[in-house]
Design a protein around this motif. Structure first.
Motif, PDB file in Angstrom:
ATOM      1  N   VAL A 128       0.812 -10.419  -4.204  1.00  0.00           N
ATOM      2  CA  VAL A 128       1.026  -9.514  -5.344  1.00  0.00           C
ATOM      3  C   VAL A 128      -0.307  -9.254  -6.050  1.00  0.00           C
ATOM      4  N   ALA A 129      -1.093 -10.318  -6.188  1.00  0.00           N
ATOM      5  CA  ALA A 129      -2.405 -10.146  -6.830  1.00  0.00           C
ATOM      6  C   ALA A 129      -3.243  -9.153  -6.031  1.00  0.00           C
ATOM      7  N   SER A 130      -3.259  -9.345  -4.710  1.00  0.00           N
ATOM      8  CA  SER A 130      -4.022  -8.441  -3.867  1.00  0.00           C
ATOM      9  C   SER A 130      -3.458  -7.023  -3.955  1.00  0.00           C
ATOM     10  N   ALA A 131      -2.129  -6.939  -4.009  1.00  0.00           N
ATOM     11  CA  ALA A 131      -1.482  -5.628  -4.094  1.00  0.00           C
ATOM     12  C   ALA A 131      -1.912  -4.913  -5.368  1.00  0.00           C
ATOM     13  N   MET A 132      -2.016  -5.683  -6.455  1.00  0.00           N
ATOM     14  CA  MET A 132      -2.405  -5.066  -7.716  1.00  0.00           C
ATOM     15  C   MET A 132      -3.851  -4.573  -7.673  1.00  0.00           C
ATOM     16  N   LEU A 133      -4.715  -5.412  -7.091  1.00  0.00           N
ATOM     17  CA  LEU A 133      -6.108  -4.979  -6.916  1.00  0.00           C
ATOM     18  C   LEU A 133      -6.164  -3.695  -6.089  1.00  0.00           C
ATOM     19  N   GLU A 174     -11.683  -3.263   2.123  1.00  0.00           N
ATOM     20  CA  GLU A 174     -11.251  -2.819   0.803  1.00  0.00           C
ATOM     21  C   GLU A 174      -9.837  -3.285   0.459  1.00  0.00           C
ATOM     22  N   TYR A 175      -8.979  -3.364   1.456  1.00  0.00           N
ATOM     23  CA  TYR A 175      -7.572  -3.607   1.153  1.00  0.00           C
ATOM     24  C   TYR A 175      -7.018  -4.929   1.674  1.00  0.00           C
ATOM     25  N   THR A 176      -7.892  -5.815   2.157  1.00  0.00           N
ATOM     26  CA  THR A 176      -7.383  -7.140   2.501  1.00  0.00           C
ATOM     27  C   THR A 176      -8.311  -8.197   1.898  1.00  0.00           C
ATOM     28  N   LEU A 177      -7.717  -9.216   1.359  1.00  0.00           N
ATOM     29  CA  LEU A 177      -8.521 -10.289   0.776  1.00  0.00           C
ATOM     30  C   LEU A 177      -9.354 -10.958   1.855  1.00  0.00           C
ATOM     31  N   LEU A 178      -8.737 -11.069   3.030  1.00  0.00           N
ATOM     32  CA  LEU A 178      -9.426 -11.724   4.132  1.00  0.00           C
ATOM     33  C   LEU A 178     -10.685 -10.952   4.513  1.00  0.00           C
ATOM     34  N   GLY A 179     -10.561  -9.635   4.522  1.00  0.00           N
ATOM     35  CA  GLY A 179     -11.694  -8.792   4.870  1.00  0.00           C
ATOM     36  C   GLY A 179     -12.801  -8.906   3.837  1.00  0.00           C
ATOM     37  N   LYS A 180     -12.382  -9.010   2.568  1.00  0.00           N
ATOM     38  CA  LYS A 180     -13.386  -9.168   1.518  1.00  0.00           C
ATOM     39  C   LYS A 180     -14.138 -10.473   1.721  1.00  0.00           C
ATOM     40  N   LEU A 181     -13.382 -11.493   2.084  1.00  0.00           N
ATOM     41  CA  LEU A 181     -13.993 -12.805   2.327  1.00  0.00           C
ATOM     42  C   LEU A 181     -14.961 -12.728   3.499  1.00  0.00           C
ATOM     43  N   LYS A 182     -14.506 -12.077   4.562  1.00  0.00           N
ATOM     44  CA  LYS A 182     -15.345 -11.947   5.762  1.00  0.00           C
ATOM     45  C   LYS A 182     -16.642 -11.231   5.414  1.00  0.00           C
ATOM     46  N   ALA A 183     -16.537 -10.179   4.617  1.00  0.00           N
ATOM     47  CA  ALA A 183     -17.730  -9.417   4.242  1.00  0.00           C
ATOM     48  C   ALA A 183     -18.670 -10.282   3.408  1.00  0.00           C
ATOM     49  N   LEU A 184     -18.046 -11.061   2.527  1.00  0.00           N
ATOM     50  CA  LEU A 184     -18.812 -11.940   1.653  1.00  0.00           C
ATOM     51  C   LEU A 184     -19.602 -12.966   2.470  1.00  0.00           C
ATOM     52  N   LEU A 185     -18.960 -13.469   3.508  1.00  0.00           N
ATOM     53  CA  LEU A 185     -19.589 -14.494   4.337  1.00  0.00           C
ATOM     54  C   LEU A 185     -20.511 -13.879   5.388  1.00  0.00           C
ATOM     55  N   GLY A 186     -20.561 -12.572   5.376  1.00  0.00           N
ATOM     56  CA  GLY A 186     -21.433 -11.901   6.338  1.00  0.00           C
ATOM     57  C   GLY A 186     -20.891 -11.868   7.749  1.00  0.00           C
ATOM     58  N   ILE A 187     -19.585 -12.154   7.903  1.00  0.00           N
ATOM     59  CA  ILE A 187     -18.997 -12.122   9.248  1.00  0.00           C
ATOM     60  C   ILE A 187     -18.779 -10.685   9.688  1.00  0.00           C
ATOM     61  N   SER A 188     -18.452  -9.824   8.721  1.00  0.00           N
ATOM     62  CA  SER A 188     -18.271  -8.422   9.094  1.00  0.00           C
ATOM     63  C   SER A 188     -19.282  -7.562   8.332  1.00  0.00           C
ATOM     64  N   GLN A 189     -19.649  -6.482   8.969  1.00  0.00           N
ATOM     65  CA  GLN A 189     -20.673  -5.608   8.394  1.00  0.00           C
ATOM     66  C   GLN A 189     -20.051  -4.455   7.639  1.00  0.00           C
ATOM     67  N   LEU A 246       0.837  -1.209   0.000  1.00  0.00           N
ATOM     68  CA  LEU A 246       0.000   0.000   0.000  1.00  0.00           C
ATOM     69  C   LEU A 246       0.869   1.255   0.000  1.00  0.00           C
ATOM     70  N   SER A 247       2.113   1.098   0.341  1.00  0.00           N
ATOM     71  CA  SER A 247       3.138   2.157   0.336  1.00  0.00           C
ATOM     72  C   SER A 247       2.681   3.494   0.937  1.00  0.00           C
ATOM     73  N   ARG A 248       3.627   4.372   1.106  1.00  0.00           N
ATOM     74  CA  ARG A 248       3.235   5.692   1.589  1.00  0.00           C
ATOM     75  C   ARG A 248       3.963   6.758   0.791  1.00  0.00           C
ATOM     76  N   LYS A 249       3.399   7.953   0.847  1.00  0.00           N
ATOM     77  CA  LYS A 249       3.984   9.044   0.071  1.00  0.00           C
ATOM     78  C   LYS A 249       5.284   9.498   0.729  1.00  0.00           C
ATOM     79  N   PRO A 250       6.218   9.937  -0.085  1.00  0.00           N
ATOM     80  CA  PRO A 250       7.475  10.417   0.506  1.00  0.00           C
ATOM     81  C   PRO A 250       7.245  11.724   1.259  1.00  0.00           C
ATOM     82  N   GLU A 251       8.092  11.983   2.223  1.00  0.00           N
ATOM     83  CA  GLU A 251       8.012  13.235   2.985  1.00  0.00           C
ATOM     84  C   GLU A 251       8.659  14.327   2.146  1.00  0.00           C
ATOM     85  N   LEU A 252       7.913  15.382   1.857  1.00  0.00           N
ATOM     86  CA  LEU A 252       8.458  16.448   1.015  1.00  0.00           C
ATOM     87  C   LEU A 252       9.013  17.621   1.814  1.00  0.00           C
ATOM     88  N   ALA A 253       8.625  17.696   3.091  1.00  0.00           N
ATOM     89  CA  ALA A 253       9.144  18.792   3.908  1.00  0.00           C
ATOM     90  C   ALA A 253      10.637  18.584   4.150  1.00  0.00           C
TER      91      ALA A 253
END
Ligand code: SF4
Ligand code: SF4
Ligand code: SF4
Lengths: 219, 364, 422
Positions: free
Chosen positions: B334-339, C65-80, A36-43
């Motif tokens: 990597v797949a997840s990272a790309m998504l 949004e950013y973890t596959l596991l979370g997507k799975l959990k949402a799909l299975l209705g474990i998380s809201q 997910l990386s982060r933006k570089p610090e520009l300050a």
């Protein structure tokens, strides 16, 4: 299935499966986080962040000041006993070292077994105390959900079964099998729970520490 | 066949006195692992019990079990057994051969139907029946036939008890234990590769004396002899507890007699009488001789991990597994990272500049 | 006309979540230590003020949004799924009970920078239209009028005249090519005019050229506090543009913690490039002048005094030693509070909290922390270096019926300037 089959299964296929899931989950989850990386610090920074990040990795082992310690004295103390105990048992009990030697190809000296025994008792007590605290402290009770208690159980079981096996409670081969099975359970749930902090705490500390160092604050 | 004689009669016949007989009962008690207070009961039983007819079948085996029994140093053991029983059929020991031998077996089976004791050593091949035959009869058929009329069965040695060496992966003959084939008869396992002679003798004496099988554990072994863990009885145990281990067979630790755990000792998961009864008239046992226990009295002992690898080492390869898992995890990562990357880019694209007019729901 | 919506808020969360945040959420062990660092918890005992709990909506977005596991959990209705109602509910926690003081970030054993996360989470809640009314109004004023407090140029000009009259020193306005561009907090224009006087004297003694700007005189940035980067960028750009037009070498941020962070640390990241000029807090400038021997003082404060560390300046800004050097220069009875410096407790009004009427009661409760700190010291004067802190401290004293003057450090230093040289 008799106890011998069970023991062989946990020492063989089950361990292989658990290892696969553990390593698979780790590499997946870590990549997912880091990518997910982060933006570089520009300050204009006061200090390079890299060194500061590493400094924080170590500095955070101790509470930043007395007040912080006093306010969380119990959880820090019990938490330390548990974490240190757990890692001493894991890394310095001779049978465990033999396991790691198989995996890494090198080994290190272990501790005398009675010492491990005492540490195990302390670890178990610390874990129990932490659980009671979690159930009673208003903040912890409020924050805790299924995962927190579940993770406690899967952490507690290997220590408990290990102790029982070591002291030949009940039936040794069965206890040993249960011990290994509980470790496998821990490994399997590991990448998918807060147990991941074992691998992300230094990443978190590094991120926080490097940004703070850039601003000239030692955190 | 001779008319059934009681053991006492048989001994008397051989010129033993009553006093000798009681001494014999004492030895029997010791060997069965019973207390001396049991002697009167044993004497009473032996006075009234006819000598048991025994048929001994050998399948896929190495004759080690028989060797173990008859090479026992103390003549009492071997003698004792042969005083208790009438061995009507045994490939290795019988004088008769060919047709005559089989005739003896058939006679014994007919005469003592429902009562004779069947002793088996060796495993039974379920693959090609030709892997193991005697007198043109396959092991399986022979076992079924003889077992059908037996009063009880004793599986001697790990091969008969659990499949043993022939059963070791990849088990080319499809070897199985007696227990897997015969389920409708009282059965006792005396595993070991080979079993301790005194244990064989003790169990047989017990059965003959009391006319029933002794108490058995979950693996059908007599608890008297297999109730104890080698590690619990091992004289090196204090070294284990202190964390003092031999690292090789000739290092200082080995010379000092330290624990052999690191060298693969399977004592902690093995139940047998070696550490207490010992071998060769109480002389020694493997651990005392400087070698770890192989766990020979347990099922799958050939496949329970490397003999020289510690018990805590997984029995399957894990480094390679970990490697594959790492790669697979990385692929998913990597797949997840790309998504994720795409999602974030989209989110940035979808971003509409927030002005002060966008801070409330109903801005005009 | 565009409007705030749940979708825009959700989108903002997705934009702002980065690797540190993912790592922070993955690391949290629910130890509860962050609660002990937050005065809103320590002074109320209400566990809902636990910092990590304030991030629950953002955690959900991250997980789903950013973890596959979370997507799975949402799909299975474990998380809201995150709901708009939740965002509305969380306003109180993300804005109403957090000053972005960053104290919690100092204690988390796994190293989570909670204040960083809370700040990012504000982006989502603000874009969804659930920012608090008071803060929205302040933001609007800042954009439209040029100052969160609604202070206009005319007011500044009147103040300039007044100061020139008092000090006999000319206050430059819109002068190009000078050493320093000085920007102010509106509070300094309206409530604490002493600051401008002090500055004039100090600059004169140090023989530095400086100027105010008629366009960019306001340094505070409610865009940052409300968590709308677009607005924060617009506001900070005003100063940047003027500074670059005038060609100054340094911009001096006023005695206001968040104004400093806004331009010093957030500024370059908001506009996506570094500046052609330097940014310094007034205390950094003073300490530099002191080192160079250009700041000469005489006499000492007799009163027993202590220093309240403004969070954004000290803990989040890195100006820690400078105020101490300056205090020792002019005071003999300077004592540190318990938990001084980077671990000091917030006044309770940062992060835009002071603009929110609905949080006043809670703020007063939280102020008990400061009161306890001060009671233990038995000091006569409280020195600080942030006009916002100053207002909040005064309010707090009033609520607790405490009598204690609150003084700005710059003025205090100016009081002691060697007269002959001014
Ligand atoms: S030598 Fe084997 S049985 Fe003896 S103590 Fe060591 S591990 Fe246990
Ligand atoms: S930043 Fe400060 S006010 Fe906000 S949650 Fe953390 S400690 Fe509490
Ligand atoms: S201090 Fe850190 S780890 Fe503990 S509950 Fe707070 S955020 Fe989680």
């Amino acid at each position: 299935m008799n106890y011998v089959d069970f023991l062989l299964w946990v020492r063989g296929p089950a361990f292989q499966i658990a290892t696969a899931i553990f390593i698979f989950g780790l590499s997946w989850r870590l990549l997912e986080i880091l990518s997910l990386s982060r933006k570089p610090e520009l300050a204009v920074v006061r200090e390079r962040g890299i060194a500061g990040g590493f400094r924080t990795i170590f500095r955070r082992f101790l509470p930043v000041d007395d007040n912080t310690f006093q306010r969380s004295a119990f959880i820090i103390t019990a938490g330390y006993i548990f974490h240190l105990g757990f890692f001493i048992i894991l890394l310095l009990f001779v049978p465990h070292i033999l396991f790691f030697r198989e995996f890494f190809g090198f080994s290190w000296p272990g501790l005398p077994t009675p010492v491990i025994g005492i540490i195990t008792i302390m670890t178990l007590l610390a874990l129990i105390a932490l659980l009671i605290n979690r159930m009673r402290h208003p903040v912890l009770r409020f924050l805790s959900g299924f995962e927190d208690y579940f993770v406690w159980i899967v952490t507690f079981l290997p220590v408990l079964t290990g102790y029982m096996a070591f002291h030949h409670f009940f039936h040794y081969p069965l206890m040993l099998a249960l011990h290994i099975l509980s470790v496998e359970l821990l490994m399997i749930v590991f990448p998918f729970t807060k147990l991941m902090h074992t691998f992300t705490w230094f990443i978190s500390r590094w991120y926080t520490g490097s940004r703070a160092a850039q601003k000239g604050v030692q955190v | 066949m001779s008319t059934p004689q009681t053991i006492y009669e048989s001994l008397h016949h051989q010129g033993f006195s009553r006093r000798d007989f009681l001494k014999f009962c004492g030895i029997s008690a010791t060997i069965m692992g019973l207390s001396p207070s049991m002697i009167p009961r044993i004497a009473k039983a032996l006075e009234n019990t006819p000598k048991k007819s025994v048929i001994w079948l050998s399948f896929q085996e190495c004759t080690g079990c028989t060797e173990s029994l008859i090479r026992a140093h103390a003549p009492t053991i071997e003698g004792l057994i042969f005083d208790h029983i009438s061995l009507d059929y045994h490939h290795t020991l019988q004088a008769a051969s060919g047709r005559a031998a089989e005739q003896a077996r058939e006679n014994a089976m007919k005469e003592h139907h429902g009562d004779y004791l069947l002793v088996v050593d060796g495993s039974i091949p379920m693959g090609n029946p030709g892997y193991s035959t005697s007198a043109g009869i396959s092991s399986l058929d022979m076992l079924k036939e003889v077992a059908s009329g037996a009063g009880a069965i004793i599986a001697i040695g790990t091969c008969a008890a659990y499949g043993g060496l022939p059963h070791a992966a990849p088990n080319p003959t499809g070897a199985v234990s007696v227990e897997e084939l015969i389920t409708n008869k009282p059965l006792i396992n005396i595993p070991g590769c080979p079993p301790i002679p005194a244990v064989i003798a003790g169990v047989i004496s017990y059965i003959v004396t009391f006319g029933q099988l002794p108490k058995r554990d979950s693996l059908k072994r007599p608890i008297t002899f297999f109730g104890q863990n080698i590690h619990d009885r091992c004289y090196r145990r204090s070294f284990y507890d202190q964390g003092l281990f031999a690292n090789s067979f000739d290092d200082e630790g080995a010379k000092k007699g330290w624990c052999l755990y690191k060298l693969g000792c399977k004592g902690p998961v093995t139940y047998n009488a070696c550490a207490t009864t010992k071998w060769n008239e109480n002389v020694s046992f493997p651990i005392e001789a400087g070698h770890g226990c192989l766990g020979c009295s347990e099922p799958h002992f050939w496949d329970a991990g490397h003999f020289y690898q510690a018990l805590s080492v997984p029995t399957r390869e894990i480094v390679g597994t970990a490697g594959y898992a790492l790669a697979a995890g990385a692929a998913v990562g990597v797949a997840s990272a790309m998504l994720n990357k795409k999602k974030k880019v989209d989110a940035t694209k979808n971003h509409e500049t927030v002005t002060i007019h966008d801070l409330e729901r109903t801005s005009s | 006309m565009s409007t705030a919506s749940f979708e825009r808020g959700y989108n903002a969360f997705k934009e702002k979540i980065d690797a540190p945040i993912a790592s922070y959420f993955s690391s949290c062990v629910h130890c509860g230590m962050c609660a002990q660092a937050c005065m809103f918890f320590t002074e109320t005992g209400d566990p809902k003020y636990t910092p990590i709990y304030k991030l629950e909506p953002m955690r959900k977005v991250w997980e789903q949004e950013y973890t596959l596991l979370g997507k799975l959990k949402a799909l299975l209705g474990i998380s809201q799924k995150l709901t708009d109602a939740e965002l509305a509910e969380w306003q109180e926690l993300i804005y109403g009970s957090c000053t972005l003081c960053g104290r919690c970030s100092m204690v988390c054993p796994v190293g989570n920078d909670l204040a960083y996360m809370i700040h990012k989470a504000r982006e989502g809640i603000a874009a969804a239209g659930h920012a608090p009314k008071g803060l929205i109004d302040a933001t609007k004023r800042a954009v439209i009028i040029g100052s969160a407090m609604g202070v206009k140029l005319a007011t500044l000009q009147a103040q300039i005249k007044h100061t020139e009259h008092n000090t006999g020193i000319r206050i430059p306005l819109d002068e190009p090519g000078v050493d320093y561009l000085v920007i102010l907090s509106a509070l300094e224009v309206v409530n604490f005019p002493e600051y401008l006087e002090a500055l004039a004297k100090i600059m004169k003694q140090a023989d530095k050229t400086w100027t105010l700007s008629s366009i960019a005189f306001e340094a505070t940035n409610p865009g940052l506090q409300i968590g709308v980067s677009d607005i924060a960028k617009e506001l900070v750009s005003r100063v940047i543009n003027v500074a670059e037009e005038l060609g100054v070498s340094t911009v001096i941020s006023p005695e206001c913690g968040h104004a400093y962070t806004a331009i010093r640390w957030e500024g370059p990241n908001l506009i996506g490039r570094s500046f052609s000029f330097k940014v310094q807090h007034i205390l950094e400038v003073l300490d530099e002048l002191r080192e160079q021997g250009k700041l000469k003082t005489e006499g000492f404060e007799k009163a027993r005094l202590t220093f309240h560390d403004p969070c954004q300046l000290i803990r989040r800004g890195g100006v820690i030693e400078q105020p101490r050097h300056l205090l020792k220069m002019v005071a003999t009875h300077f004592v540190e509070m318990e938990d001084p410096g980077k671990m000091n407790w917030c006044c309770g009004g940062g992060g835009g909290l002071v603009t929110q009427e609905e949080s006043e009661e809670l703020r007063t409760k939280a102020f008990n922390r400061k009161k306890t700190q001060l009671d233990a010291l038995e000091v006569d004067t409280l020195v600080t270096a942030c006009s916002n802190c100053r207002i909040v401290l005064e309010e707090g004293f009033e609520a607790y019926e405490m009598e204690m003057p609150v003084v700005g450090l710059t003025e205090m230093v100016a009081e002691h300037l060697v007269e002959s040289e001014v």
